[in-house]
Design an enzyme around this catalytic site. Structure first.
Site, PDB file in Angstrom:
ATOM      1  N   VAL A   1       7.541  -2.393   7.266  1.00 19.41           N
ATOM      2  CA  VAL A   1       7.570  -0.931   7.326  1.00 19.41           C
ATOM      3  C   VAL A   1       8.160  -0.385   6.028  1.00 19.41           C
ATOM      4  O   VAL A   1       9.295  -0.694   5.662  1.00 19.41           O
ATOM      5  CB  VAL A   1       8.392  -0.443   8.542  1.00 19.41           C
ATOM      6  CG1 VAL A   1       8.372   1.079   8.606  1.00 19.41           C
ATOM      7  CG2 VAL A   1       7.855  -1.045   9.838  1.00 19.41           C
ATOM      8  N   LYS A   2       7.341   0.418   5.333  1.00 19.48           N
ATOM      9  CA  LYS A   2       7.757   0.946   4.030  1.00 19.48           C
ATOM     10  C   LYS A   2       8.333   2.353   4.229  1.00 19.48           C
ATOM     11  O   LYS A   2       7.679   3.225   4.814  1.00 19.48           O
ATOM     12  CB  LYS A   2       6.533   0.978   3.106  1.00 19.48           C
ATOM     13  CG  LYS A   2       6.843   1.060   1.644  1.00 19.48           C
ATOM     14  CD  LYS A   2       5.555   0.905   0.853  1.00 19.48           C
ATOM     15  CE  LYS A   2       5.780   0.906  -0.623  1.00 19.48           C
ATOM     16  NZ  LYS A   2       4.503   0.965  -1.362  1.00 19.48           N
ATOM     17  N   ILE A   3       9.545   2.536   3.735  1.00 16.44           N
ATOM     18  CA  ILE A   3      10.319   3.745   4.047  1.00 16.44           C
ATOM     19  C   ILE A   3      10.870   4.345   2.761  1.00 16.44           C
ATOM     20  O   ILE A   3      11.412   3.618   1.919  1.00 16.44           O
ATOM     21  CB  ILE A   3      11.483   3.365   5.004  1.00 16.44           C
ATOM     22  CG1 ILE A   3      10.896   2.846   6.322  1.00 16.44           C
ATOM     23  CG2 ILE A   3      12.419   4.539   5.244  1.00 16.44           C
ATOM     24  CD1 ILE A   3      11.917   2.366   7.301  1.00 16.44           C
TER      25      ILE A   3
ATOM     26  N   THR B   1       0.877  -1.178   0.000  1.00 18.46           N
ATOM     27  CA  THR B   1       0.000   0.000   0.000  1.00 18.46           C
ATOM     28  C   THR B   1       0.908   1.219   0.000  1.00 18.46           C
ATOM     29  O   THR B   1       2.114   1.108   0.181  1.00 18.46           O
ATOM     30  CB  THR B   1      -0.872   0.040   1.272  1.00 18.46           C
ATOM     31  OG1 THR B   1      -0.012   0.151   2.413  1.00 18.46           O
ATOM     32  CG2 THR B   1      -1.726  -1.204   1.422  1.00 18.46           C
TER      33      THR B   1
ATOM     34  N   ALA C   1       3.273  -1.199   4.886  1.00 16.76           N
ATOM     35  CA  ALA C   1       2.564  -0.018   5.392  1.00 16.76           C
ATOM     36  C   ALA C   1       3.568   1.124   5.462  1.00 16.76           C
ATOM     37  O   ALA C   1       4.620   0.991   6.103  1.00 16.76           O
ATOM     38  CB  ALA C   1       1.986  -0.318   6.771  1.00 16.76           C
TER      39      ALA C   1
END
Ligand code: G3P
Length: 215
Positions: free
Chosen positions: A86-88, A27, A60
């Protein structure tokens, strides 16, 4: 190659999951906004709803752009559900945050990658996934698939374990070419996944078999 679906739409995620070919979900804030998910509590609940629909990793994205903010947000996201990744973003503080989460055993997805140099940095920081946006490169007359080839070569040269997650996938040929090159994952809209099903000879062959079965 793993198939992820690139959406926050629960019905589409469910449809892909029920096909039995889904390995995860990605997402981003734009996809969440497209589904009308607003407010921190609703956003966090939506991530949990997605995790409960699928068995694989669910990316996310943090919205902070400083190290401390990314760590704070990322830790809260990771606590939501064991499937959360965890999308960074690929920025300097993002690389530092990826390294921090890697050392803590929290999975990361380094997003907004548009060059081989950025991909190398993401791997050095220990990102679980690294997302080159191939469609957006194609949009500016740059070969997105060529970037995937370059990154595959670089990662294989050094045995980096970071998975190449082809993103901004727009159509079935992107998926097929990613598989040919050896991308580890393609995250796709549902339409691109279902387009893989289609062939006119399948349709006409099936129609013939069904007609003959009645004879
Ligand atoms: O996975 C990244 C994706 O959501 C971006 O896709 O089509 O907006 O370039 P697109």
């Amino acid at each position: 190659m793993k198939f992820f679906i690139d959406t926050a739409n629960l019905a589409q995620i469910k449809e892909a999951q029920e096909m039995g070919v889904l390995d995860g979900v990605t997402t981003n804030p734009s996809l969440m906004a497209k589904e009308g998910i607003k407010g921190q509590d609703n956003i966090l609940k939506h991530y949990v709803d997605i995790c409960n629909l699928v068995t694989g990793d669910v990316s996310a994205e943090v919205i902070s752009t400083d190290f401390e903010g990314m760590v704070r947000e990322g830790e809260a996201l990771a606590e939501l559900h064991p499937q959360i990744v965890v999308k960074i973003p690929m920025i300097k503080d993002g690389i530092r945050a990826i390294k921090y989460f890697t050392e803590k055993g929290i999975k990361t997805n380094c997003t907004l990658v548009f060059s081989a140099g950025q991909a190398l940095l993401a791997a050095k920081a220990g990102a679980t996934y690294m997302s080159p946006f191939i469609g957006r490169l194609d949009d500016v007359s740059t070969d997105g698939l060529r970037l995937i080839e370059d990154i595959r070569l670089i990662y294989d040269n050094y045995g980096f374990e970071t998975q190449i997650l082809a993103a901004s996938v727009r159509h079935p040929m992107h998926i097929i070419e990613c598989a040919r090159i050896g991308a580890d994952v393609a995250t796709c809209p549902l339409s691109a996944i279902t387009a893989l099903l289609k062939h006119p000879l399948t349709d006409s062959g099936l129609a013939q078999f069904l007609a003959d079965a009645k004879k």
